[in-house]
Design an enzyme around this catalytic site. Structure first.
Site, PDB file in Angstrom:
ATOM      1  CG  ASN A 264      -0.218   0.174   2.509  1.00 56.63           C
ATOM      2  OD1 ASN A 264       0.904  -0.297   2.692  1.00 56.63           O
ATOM      3  ND2 ASN A 264      -0.840   0.884   3.425  1.00 56.63           N
ATOM      4  CB  CYS A 266       2.272   4.411   4.274  1.00 58.21           C
ATOM      5  SG  CYS A 266       1.641   6.067   3.973  1.00 58.21           S
ATOM      6  CD  GLU A 268       0.366   1.215   6.214  1.00 57.17           C
ATOM      7  OE1 GLU A 268      -0.751   1.740   6.281  1.00 57.17           O
ATOM      8  OE2 GLU A 268       1.316   1.713   5.588  1.00 57.17           O
TER       9      GLU A 268
END
Length: 570
Positions: A264, A266, A268
């Site tokens: 995704n 960012c 994570e």
């Protein structure tokens, strides 16, 4: 309900609370929490019971789900997931179909991640018309432009992750793609790095770049050359980060279903094609008990919150509106969720533990292990009640009945941290006082840490001189009147050595089945060589990804530590 801060109310009014067709607010924060609780409990047999449970969980600010859930739950076509990974094959139909799907996702409030490595390199043969390919960078720029014009849910700019593997012939252009002023603005970019590349780098060997269309070597370059280019650009702009693909797939819970190639925006949540991430975070600053003027962790309250939060996130998958049948199929078959935390820095402050200490690292280890065990127990309980995830027999958990293929993820918790009035994710305090710029139609929010003010007043140290010092510099490390013990507790992001940033990420990653989004915030004077050490250490620590940000290396920096008082330094 705990009192919401002025900044929290400002954000809720701007982005989250419902409006009528005239654009007028028709919802209060309390009504928003009830709307969400009503929707997420609607799939339960005891829906009234869980509606009350979820409502109290949210309004207490002990737990908040990702933004699309707060925005869209209980609305027509409520898309509740934070992010998605979409596949891109080497043909125009796939490229433009994925672009259309990404636009729909952004419009609904979600973000997207892509791996562009299957696209043939620039100037490669296009046999259908005897022409040449534009290459992945051109298509990334096209996606970037489209994102600019499709805000997420009409409320925020779209977020993307663009990945290109280290063996792609266009990797050099990709690494430098964000270095100009007209750079790609709506993408985080990361290089997909393999263990083979890192071993070749260690042994100072050459590296083959391979055309994905022909599988033939197009060029051989020194690994050190590519590495130096990555590090130099990261020093210059903060991009690219690195995604460690082999480490990610080593922990892939459903390897027989596919290899994970992207994350995704960012980083994570590593995801298979068409999977989405359904995230929420526990507010650790609410997980304490005060006894005789001292705080301790409330493990019992934390356990109860985890159990309820896991059920909440699993229900998000059931009550969600799915934009594409491919998304609905794989999400419901794997039922991946990601329960994480926010307020880690504030918890440490309440416990009077310095972030840059072995004591903090030991607590991180025991805390995240506890969260993982409780999360898995909650998922196992749900499996007994509602059934295992459909792909369970094909997973690495075939001996443990679980409802969810993944349970935990450490997300950045951007705006939900502001709503909860706590610190971001597992990050240290960015500064004791800072500006948050450009998040609400270019409005500015000023943030002064309340725990710091309380501690200074309790110690008899709060005065206008100290206030001005903090407003100007965001730190107290150069203030002679503050005891060293207090200075240690209130070290900020740029005061803390990078080694401790990285060690915190390592401790949390060891007990997190998805990944950890953490930015290693660095002072402006950080050297290229230090960034190289950080990236290499991240691989040695078996982190799934690494991102750094050297202060001041972007002109449109969201968090700024100075100029809260009128100086012209920022």
């Amino acid at each position: 309900m705990d009192a919401l801060t002025k900044n929290a109310i400002q954000i809720l009014k701007s982005r989250y609370l419902l409006r009528n067709k005239k654009g007028e607010l028709i919802e209060t924060p309390d009504e928003m929490f009830m709307r969400v609780a009503q929707c997420i409990s609607s799939c339960e047999k005891k829906s009234t019971f869980y509606r009350k449970q979820f409502y109290h969980l949210l309004k207490s600010l002990k737990f908040l789900p990702n933004s699309p859930t707060l925005m869209n739950a209980g609305t027509k076509q409520g898309q509740l997931s934070a992010c998605f990974v979409l596949p891109i094959e080497d043909n125009l139909d796939s490229i433009f179909t994925t672009l259309k799907n990404a636009a729909l996702i952004h419009q609904s409030g979600g973000g997207t991640g892509f791996n562009f490595s299957k696209l043939r390199p620039k100037k490669d043969l296009v046999s259908s018309n005897n022409g040449t390919s534009s290459g992945p960078i051109a298509f990334i720029k096209m996606y970037d432009t489209a994102t600019e014009y499709v805000k997420q849910g009409g409320k925020r700019r779209g977020a993307n992750m663009g990945i290109l593997n280290i063996n792609h012939p266009d990797i050099e252009k990709f690494i430098t793609s964000k270095s100009s002023k007209k750079a790609i603005e709506n993408f985080n970019i990361s290089v997909g790095v393999t263990d083979a590349f890192m071993h070749a780098l260690k042994n100072n060997q050459s590296w083959e770049l391979i055309n994905p269309r022909t599988n033939k070597v197009t060029k051989t370059v020194p690994t050190q050359f590519l590495w130096n280019l990555i590090i130099k650009e990261a020093w210059k702009t903060g991009d690219p980060g690195i995604i460690f693909l082999d480490t990610i797939n080593k922990h892939n819970p459903t390897p027989s279903i596919g290899r994970i190639e992207a994350t995704n925006p960012c980083g994570e949540v590593p995801l298979l094609s068409f999977e989405s991430c359904n995230l929420g975070s526990i507010n650790l600053s609410k997980m304490v008990i005060k006894k005789n003027s001292y705080y301790t962790l409330d493990w019992n309250s934390l356990s109860k919150t985890i159990q309820l939060a896991i059920r909440f996130l699993d229900n998000v998958i059931t009550t969600n509106y799915y934009l594409l049948p491919e998304i609905e199929s794989i999400v419901k078959n794997n039922r991946k969720i990601g329960l994480g935390i926010m307020g880690w820095a504030e918890l440490l402050i309440l416990l009077e533990i310095p972030y840059a200490s072995e004591k903090a690292l030991n607590l991180a280890d025991s805390l995240m292990l506890f969260i993982k065990k409780e999360s898995y127990q909650a998922s196992e309980n749900l499996a007994k009640e509602k059934g295992v995830f459909p792909n369970w027999s094909k997973s690495t958990f075939s001996n443990i009945p679980l409802r969810n293929a993944t349970c935990n993820s450490i997300a950045p918790t951007g705006t939900i941290s502001v709503i909860a009035n706590t610190s971001y994710s597992i990050e240290p305090l960015f500064a004791l006082a800072y500006k948050r710029v450009g998040i609400l139609d270019n409005q500015t929010q000023i943030e002064i840490n309340e725990l710091f003010i309380q501690k200074m007043k309790k110690s008899g140290l709060w005065n206008n001189e100290l206030k001005n010092e903090v407003l100007n510099n965001g730190s107290i490390q150069n203030t002679d009147t503050i005891p060293l013990q207090i200075k240690a507790i209130f070290q900020t992001s740029l005061d803390i050595p990078w080694q401790y940033h990285l060690k915190h990420q390592k401790k949390f990653q060891e007990h997190t089945d998805n990944a950890v989004s953490k930015t290693i915030n660095l002072p402006e004077q950080t050297t290229v060589n230090e960034i190289s050490k950080i990236y290499k250490t991240a691989w040695e620590y078996e982190l799934k990804g690494i991102t750094i940000y050297r202060y001041g290396s972007k002109s449109n920096q969201v968090l700024q530590k100075c100029n809260l008082n009128t100086s012209k330094n920022c």
